[in-house]
Write a protein that holds these residues in place. Structure first.
Motif: not given
Length: 488
Positions: A88-100
């Motif tokens: 439904x509400x897909x998120x990425x962690x951490x945000x794009x462009x950041x290291x894991x």
């Protein structure tokens, strides 16, 4: 192009022919992590829910992927056909462009994530994709899917229990491992310092890194001290000097940009040896923070073992002969001297159990005992093996037996206070190993005394209980005419 180990857990709807993704992990592999053969694993639990509709399956493969999976793994969550992701509400962690974010198995910096990732002693950099609406989890509830059965299946085939960590249902993780596989540490004797050895992964660039050792607050100490040492490009060893002998420390290894490559927490030392510290997680489980036992042995072990072997040889606890054919005469002489030293320790009792003990061995080993007093000597050999000796000398068994009788009779007459009794066991296989027993000590001899030292063999000292048991056993053989008879 990189090789990834891809693990997908799917819920397969046999009615709609749709495979739903329950959980997925991508691991970017270093060359030393890749399986020698193409790796595939696809166990399936058919009709696991007893509803004649749903199957559960684990799919593990090692695949080549050109894209940066940590940026977008979604196109690669596929099998022979598409895999449905209920989001439904897909998120990425951490945000794009950041290291894991950084995590290490056994460290619960991020609650429960470590439980769901592949077992590894290396630092992991993680990217996560998850659904705030938890649609896949809700789908399981709406279709009366037994979550415990899913957990049992994943525990069996992956070592992770999805039922115990339902927050991770529907999640995708991408894992990259540190170029440092392990770090071996030891306290340095005599000086306040820590010696570290970095074990770089195969294919990794041994770049410039910094090791930071943080001394933990212990007792009345009010502040923690930090000690930093640079490890230059291409090097693996470093000595971190400290203000005192390390007791409990944290270790961080970072590259020039501050990226963490490796860390250890709550490492405790008892003397120079590292000791695991127990930590209780939020689930009430005990987890060992430092699971390895390392210390002085890591670097000094060869020297320690060499000294220990020398000491044991001097005490006749373990003596080894290498069987070098170029040193056969030398080894034979040293071996005879060792055996004579053992025999010389006898004060009032000596038992030699050797199935091949014949006249030559009486001359080599027993004659030298003639000047000792009040020793009762018992020799136990084997009739069948003496027949082999006779055959090798083109003699009859009776000839061999008569030679022994003649020697023992003469020896006992000339040495009235030092008497020999000889018993020969009957039946193949009753006596195999060779033993020397005095009143207080005993040894296992790796070869018959007739050949001792000619081939690779050893002398091993017996424990007190083994000495007692063998002493009783061999004496019982001598007393039982169904087992042995007295030659003299």
């Amino acid at each position: 192009m990189s090789i990834y180990r891809r693990t997908i857990i799917t819920l397969d709807d046999t009615q709609t022919k749709i495979d739903y993704m329950l959980f997925c992990v991508f691991e970017r592999l270093w060359p030393d992590m890749i399986s020698p053969n193409s790796y595939h694993k696809h166990p399936k639990g058919k009709n696991f829910n007893n509803d004649n509709r749903f199957d559960i399956c684990v799919h593990v493969d090692e695949i080549n992927i050109e894209d940066n999976v940590e940026e977008n793994p979604l196109p690669h969550v596929t099998l022979m056909g598409p895999v449905q992701m209920l989001w439904g509400d897909m998120r990425r962690d951490p945000d794009f462009g950041n290291q894991g974010f950084i995590i290490k198995k056994g460290h619960y910096d991020i609650d429960s994530v470590a439980d769901m990732l592949p077992e590894s002693k290396s630092v992991q950099q993680i990217w996560a994709w998850f659904d705030l609406q938890r649609k896949m989890y809700n789908y399981l509830g709406n279709h009366d899917i037994n979550l415990d059965k899913i957990g049992s299946f994943t525990q069996k085939h992956l070592g992770i229990n999805l039922a115990e960590n339902p927050l991770h249902i529907g999640c995708i993780y991408v894992v990259e491992y540190s170029p440092i596989k392990a770090v071996h540490i030891e306290a340095v004797p005599m000086i306040p310092a820590l010696r570290c050895e970095i074990d770089w992964r195969y294919g990794a660039v041994k770049e410039n890194v910094h090791i930071k050792v943080t001394e933990k607050v212990i007792g009345k100490q009010s502040i923690s001290n930090e000690f930093i040492q640079e490890v230059k490009t291409g090097e693996t060893f470093v000595l971190v000097k400290m203000s005192d002998t390390p007791k409990q420390i944290d270790i961080d290894i970072e590259n020039a940009t501050g990226e963490i490559y490796y860390f250890l927490r709550n490492v405790a030392f008892i003397g120079a040896i590292i000791s695991p510290i127990s930590k209780t997680t939020k689930k009430g489980k005990n987890s060992l923070i430092a699971t390895e036992v390392v210390g002085l042995e890591h670097y000094l072990r060869p020297a320690i073992l060499k000294k220990e072997a020398k000491d044991k040889r001097a005490r006749m606890e373990f003596v080894y002969f290498d069987g070098d054919p170029n040193k056969k005469l030398e080894n034979k002489k040293v071996a005879m001297d060792c055996v004579k030293e053992l025999l010389g320790r006898a004060k009032n009792q000596l038992i030699i159990a050797d199935p091949y003990f014949a006249l030559d061995q009486f001359i080599e080993y027993i004659v030298s005992l003639a000047n000792k007093e009040d020793i009762k000597i018992i020799i136990v050999n084997c009739k069948e093996q003496l027949e082999t000796v006779a055959h090798g000398k083109n003699k009859s068994f009776q000839d061999i037996e008569n030679e022994i009788k003649a020697f023992v009779t003469e020896y006992n007459e000339k040495s009235s206070r030092n008497q020999i009794s000889v018993y020969s066991t009957i039946g193949q296989g009753r006596l195999h190993d060779r033993f020397i027993l005095t009143e207080n000590e005993g040894w296992l001899i790796g070869s018959s005394l007739s050949e001792f030292g000619n081939r690779a063999c050893c002398i091993i000292k017996l424990s007190d209980s083994a000495h007692m048991e063998l002493n009783l056993l061999i004496r019982s053989w001598c007393e039982d005419r169904n087992i042995s008879y007295k030659i003299n």
